[in-house]
Design an enzyme around this catalytic site. Structure first.
Site, PDB file in Angstrom:
ATOM      1  N   GLU A 120      -4.049  -2.720  10.188  1.00 37.01           N
ATOM      2  CA  GLU A 120      -3.617  -3.843  10.319  1.00 37.01           C
ATOM      3  C   GLU A 120      -2.432  -3.462  10.836  1.00 37.01           C
ATOM      4  O   GLU A 120      -1.750  -2.764  10.911  1.00 37.01           O
ATOM      5  CB  GLU A 120      -2.575  -4.144   9.063  1.00 37.01           C
ATOM      6  N   GLU A 155      -1.431  -2.105   0.511  1.00 38.74           N
ATOM      7  CA  GLU A 155       0.453  -1.291   0.588  1.00 38.74           C
ATOM      8  C   GLU A 155       0.795  -1.494  -0.895  1.00 38.74           C
ATOM      9  O   GLU A 155       0.894  -2.252  -1.273  1.00 38.74           O
ATOM     10  CB  GLU A 155       0.713  -3.154   1.752  1.00 38.74           C
TER      11      GLU A 155
END
Ligand code: AHR
Length: 539
Positions: free
Chosen positions: A335, A209
């Protein structure tokens, strides 16, 4: 073909059939009418969609709450059964469902992690502070412990390299420590720490991220970092076969800008060639974890449709920038899961209940991922133990499997098989999400073919809250007909049911039962809010 469509008008899911004679919206939710509780799925055995990567059924672990400390690591001196400090029963639980891949050490933690803190004699490892998740980090669980855990569980390790606060040099040294097969000091250090042979770890994610907690990069800047890290990591990998995952994003034009920046660099295709997977993340929410309303129930399940759109968008971008020049880039949904409201810090951070609703959501997501065939290269549910949509929770010496664990168990037969089209004709339900109204089919399905065993695996989810669904199952192509088989059923009286330390088997491992149905089509009934995994022998 005379196919009935069961679309259209519905009563509210929380109302009885008798009270739901025509279309009725209920707080923005429109649920299927009971008398329309019939669907059809056509398994097109000769329409392959690609090989299902076993890694779709993967897991994500992070130094967060009780995931690593408690879930994976109890220490060698613990009275809790362990193998050199690694928690035995969680390993066995993962082994039983053939967990294919485990991502570590984060998450946001990854871009703060300095791997050298976690090797060598434990008493000499530094104590650090977990910047993201607010707790002391003993570093007792580090690279060698992670690799040993994976080896015992039978899973491939999937490392996430620190880009945000790390350097290329640090990452290259990590690769050397793990995979290096030259007589370097780091390889000697690995040997001194008990592992003379290179581990040969294949999967490496370059940051996590990075548009957010992983350094707040913009896409162009990240792409430049990606090119640097991947260039040197590939060299450092030597003879080991490695694959890299780049940080993608489902929002905006991050992915486009990422690829465009790589293509503007000298040796452009060299950089694209080093993108084996594009990582995206997706979390679901739908009211409280347990005391959710019926509306919340449908909203959560409907939001799988939103993920479907995001995957399509990601696949489209990949195609735009890679075809026809290069090898296919897989989508790594590394995720995903339900994120219920929960505390964000400390030893119980992001610990949340896990009900049957979460298990249904997981089944519907896994059907969706299967429907993309070989395009999905990795999937990691977040997170394996004690955090978010976990497989198991631990407390002291106790361990309890969650309903979601049983979903993963039911999907095992698909692993590595050829996905074939499962065309669904079903009643629908509607829900109003943040992004607008969405219509979803009550029946979620995916199918795969094992040509050697001549067996079809079919996973079906009846998402209706209160009504059973009668499904006409049709096998088309290859002249195939069902000739018996088996099925397993995951359900419970109440969709809010969950397992707890006091009652660990409210929802237990679904038993495999014989199925006598035969022929090119037969009728199969799914109870309300249930998952069925069928294995059909082909005559
Ligand atoms: O899984 C919890 C966090 O969610 C991860 O650390 C991060 O990558 C994501 O935002």
């Amino acid at each position: 073909m005379n196919r009935r469509r069961f679309l259209g008008t519905f009563g509210a899911g929380s109302l009885s059939a008798a009270m739901a004679p025509r279309a009725k919206a209920w707080h923005g939710i429109v649920a299927p009418r009971a008398e329309q509780g019939r669907a059809r799925v056509t398994v097109v055995a000769d329409e392959p969609l690609g090989t299902l990567n076993p890694n779709i059924l993967g897991h994500f672990t992070e130094h967060l709450g009780g995931c690593v400390y408690g879930g994976m690591w109890v220490g060698p001196d613990s009275s809790i059964p362990n193998d050199h400090g690694l928690r035995k029963y969680t390993i066995e639980a993962l082994k039983k469902i053939h967990a294919p891949i485990i991502r570590w050490p984060g998450g946001c933690f990854a871009d703060t992690y300095h791997w050298r803190d976690g090797i060598g004699p434990r008493e000499k490892r530094p104590k650090t502070w977990n910047l993201w998740w607010g707790r002391e980090e003993s570093n007792a669980f580090g690279t060698d412990e992670f690799l040993a855990y994976c080896q015992l569980a039978g899973a491939s390790p999937y490392f996430c390299v620190n880009v945000g606060s790390g350097t290329v040099e640090e990452a290259v040294a990590w690769m050397d420590y793990v995979n290096g097969d030259h007589a370097t000091s780091l390889a000697e250090l690995r040997a001194a720490n008990g592992h003379p042979q290179a581990y040969g770890a294949k999967y490496w994610s370059i940051g996590n991220e990075n548009w957010g907690c992983g350094g707040n990069f913009d896409a162009e800047d990240y792409a430049r970092h990606y090119a640097d890290f991947s260039t040197y990591l590939e060299k450092a990998a030597g003879k080991s076969k490695v694959e890299f995952a780049a940080c993608g994003d489902t929002r905006g034009d991050w992915n486009q800008k990422f690829f465009e920046t790589l293509l503007r660099r000298p040796e452009a295709y060299g950089h694209i060639r080093r993108v084996h997977h594009l990582s995206i993340h997706h979390y679901f929410s739908g009211g409280p974890a347990v005391k959710f309303t019926d509306d919340d129930y449908y909203r959560l399940l409907a939001s799988v449709g939103h993920l479907e759109g995001l995957i399509r968008k990601t696949a489209g971008t990949i195609d735009t920038y890679t075809e026809p020049q290069g090898p296919a880039i897989g989508i790594a949904l590394d995720e995903w899961g339900v994120w219920h409201p929960s505390a964000g810090e400390g030893p119980d951070a992001l610990l949340q209940p896990n009900t049957l609703r979460d298990a249904l959501l997981a089944a519907s997501v896994l059907n969706l991922l299967n429907s993309f065939g070989s395009r999905i290269s990795i999937g990691c549910i977040a997170q394996t133990f004690n955090v978010l949509q976990s497989m198991a929770n631990t407390r002291g010496s106790q361990m309890v499997l969650t309903p979601t664990y049983h979903t993963f168990d039911l999907f095992q037969p698909h692993m590595g098989q050829t996905c074939v089209r499962a065309a669904v004709d079903s009643p629908t339900f509607e829900a109003t999400l943040e992004h607008g109204k969405i219509t979803r089919e009550v029946l979620s399905a995916s199918a795969s073919l094992d040509p050697v065993k001549r067996e079809i695996s079919l996973t079906l989810v009846n998402q209706h809250l209160i009504e059973p669904l009668e499904v006409e199952i049709e096998i088309a192509g290859l002249g195939a007909r069902a000739a018996g088989g088996t099925y397993r059923e995951l359900t419970s009286r109440d969709v809010r049911d969950q397992n707890s330390f006091d009652e660990p088997n409210v929802i237990s491992s679904p038993a495999e039962k014989p199925l006598s149905a035969s022929g090119a089509s037969f009728t199969w009934t799914l109870p309300a809010h249930s998952v069925h995994a069928l294995r059909l022998n082909l005559g």
